[in-house]
Design a protein around this motif. Sequence first.
Motif, mmCIF file in Angstrom:
data_model
loop_
_atom_site.group_PDB
_atom_site.id
_atom_site.type_symbol
_atom_site.label_atom_id
_atom_site.label_comp_id
_atom_site.label_asym_id
_atom_site.label_seq_id
_atom_site.Cartn_x
_atom_site.Cartn_y
_atom_site.Cartn_z
ATOM 1 N N UNK A 91 0.828 -1.196 0.000
ATOM 2 C CA UNK A 91 0.000 0.000 0.000
ATOM 3 C C UNK A 91 0.866 1.251 0.000
ATOM 4 N N UNK A 92 0.640 2.127 -0.979
ATOM 5 C CA UNK A 92 1.444 3.340 -1.121
ATOM 6 C C UNK A 92 0.911 4.142 -2.296
ATOM 7 N N UNK A 93 1.432 5.351 -2.434
ATOM 8 C CA UNK A 93 1.262 6.101 -3.679
ATOM 9 C C UNK A 93 2.426 5.715 -4.585
ATOM 10 N N UNK A 94 2.099 5.305 -5.793
ATOM 11 C CA UNK A 94 3.104 4.864 -6.745
ATOM 12 C C UNK A 94 3.356 5.967 -7.774
ATOM 13 N N UNK A 95 4.634 6.228 -8.013
ATOM 14 C CA UNK A 95 5.050 7.268 -8.938
ATOM 15 C C UNK A 95 5.913 6.673 -10.044
ATOM 16 N N UNK A 96 5.712 7.150 -11.264
ATOM 17 C CA UNK A 96 6.684 6.825 -12.289
ATOM 18 C C UNK A 96 7.636 8.007 -12.447
ATOM 19 N N UNK A 97 8.833 7.699 -12.907
ATOM 20 C CA UNK A 97 9.893 8.690 -13.013
ATOM 21 C C UNK A 97 10.732 8.424 -14.261
ATOM 22 N N UNK A 98 11.335 9.480 -14.780
ATOM 23 C CA UNK A 98 12.114 9.364 -16.010
ATOM 24 C C UNK A 98 13.414 10.138 -15.901
ATOM 25 N N UNK A 99 14.432 9.584 -16.551
ATOM 26 C CA UNK A 99 15.735 10.250 -16.611
ATOM 27 C C UNK A 99 16.417 9.888 -17.916
ATOM 28 N N UNK A 100 17.025 10.874 -18.537
ATOM 29 C CA UNK A 100 17.806 10.585 -19.737
ATOM 30 C C UNK A 100 19.249 10.235 -19.386
ATOM 31 N N UNK A 101 19.646 10.537 -18.155
ATOM 32 C CA UNK A 101 21.065 10.389 -17.803
ATOM 33 C C UNK A 101 21.351 9.201 -16.906
ATOM 34 N N UNK A 102 20.361 8.842 -16.082
ATOM 35 C CA UNK A 102 20.637 7.847 -15.060
ATOM 36 C C UNK A 102 19.685 6.672 -15.163
ATOM 37 N N UNK A 103 20.219 5.516 -14.832
ATOM 38 C CA UNK A 103 19.418 4.286 -14.733
ATOM 39 C C UNK A 103 19.783 3.715 -13.367
ATOM 40 N N UNK A 104 18.930 4.042 -12.370
ATOM 41 C CA UNK A 104 19.332 3.712 -11.009
ATOM 42 C C UNK A 104 18.123 3.533 -10.119
ATOM 43 N N UNK A 105 18.384 3.170 -8.879
ATOM 44 C CA UNK A 105 17.340 3.053 -7.867
ATOM 45 C C UNK A 105 17.325 4.257 -6.916
ATOM 46 N N UNK A 106 17.971 5.332 -7.335
ATOM 47 C CA UNK A 106 18.112 6.512 -6.492
ATOM 48 C C UNK A 106 17.161 7.595 -6.995
ATOM 49 N N UNK A 107 16.202 7.975 -6.172
ATOM 50 C CA UNK A 107 15.155 8.897 -6.594
ATOM 51 C C UNK A 107 15.716 10.227 -7.088
ATOM 52 N N UNK A 108 16.757 10.715 -6.461
ATOM 53 C CA UNK A 108 17.300 12.019 -6.844
ATOM 54 C C UNK A 108 17.908 12.016 -8.247
ATOM 55 N N UNK A 109 18.128 10.847 -8.815
ATOM 56 C CA UNK A 109 18.674 10.765 -10.167
ATOM 57 C C UNK A 109 17.621 10.966 -11.245
ATOM 58 N N UNK A 110 16.365 10.993 -10.855
ATOM 59 C CA UNK A 110 15.289 11.118 -11.830
ATOM 60 C C UNK A 110 14.757 12.542 -11.841
ATOM 61 N N UNK A 111 14.694 13.113 -13.043
ATOM 62 C CA UNK A 111 14.331 14.521 -13.175
ATOM 63 C C UNK A 111 12.840 14.757 -13.329
ATOM 64 N N UNK A 112 12.130 13.764 -13.825
ATOM 65 C CA UNK A 112 10.721 13.947 -14.167
ATOM 66 C C UNK A 112 9.874 12.926 -13.420
#
Length: 123
Positions: A91-112
Motif C-alpha cells: 500500500x502506497x502512492x506509486x510514482x513513475x519517473x524518467x531520466x535521460x542520464x541515469x538508470x538507477x534506484x536513487x530517486x534524486x537521479x530522476x528529473x521527471x
Amino acid sequence: QVQLVESGGGLVQAGGSLRLSCAASGRPFSTYNLAWFRQTPAKEREFVAAINSRGDDTYYSVSVKGRFTISRDDAKNTVWLEMNSLKPEDTAVYYCAASTRHYSNYADNYSYWGQGTQVTVSS
C-alpha cells in the motif's frame, strides 16, 4: 522535457493484482530510463523497479522481485508496472519517473515525475 501521468491504482485484496500505467508526452520516450517508486506517509520514497531506455534491462527491489514486472512500449509512450500477489505492505502512492542520464534506484537521479496513483491492499 516529458510529462508523466500515472493511472491504474485502486483498492485490491491481498493476493490480488493491479496494473499501473504511466503515459508520457513530450520528448521522445525512447530516450528515457524509467522507474517506479512508491511512498507512504511514514516512509521516504522507495524504489520499486526500473527499466533502461532500450528496454532490455530491468531490475527490482528485493521486496517486489518475483511479484512485480516493469515493461515499456515506446510506440505507445507508456510504461507499466504489473503487480501480482499484492500484500498490505505494498500500500502506497506509486510514482513513475524518467531520466535521460541515469538508470538507477536513487530517486534524486530522476528529473521527471508523475503525480502518483494510490494503491491500497486490504488484508
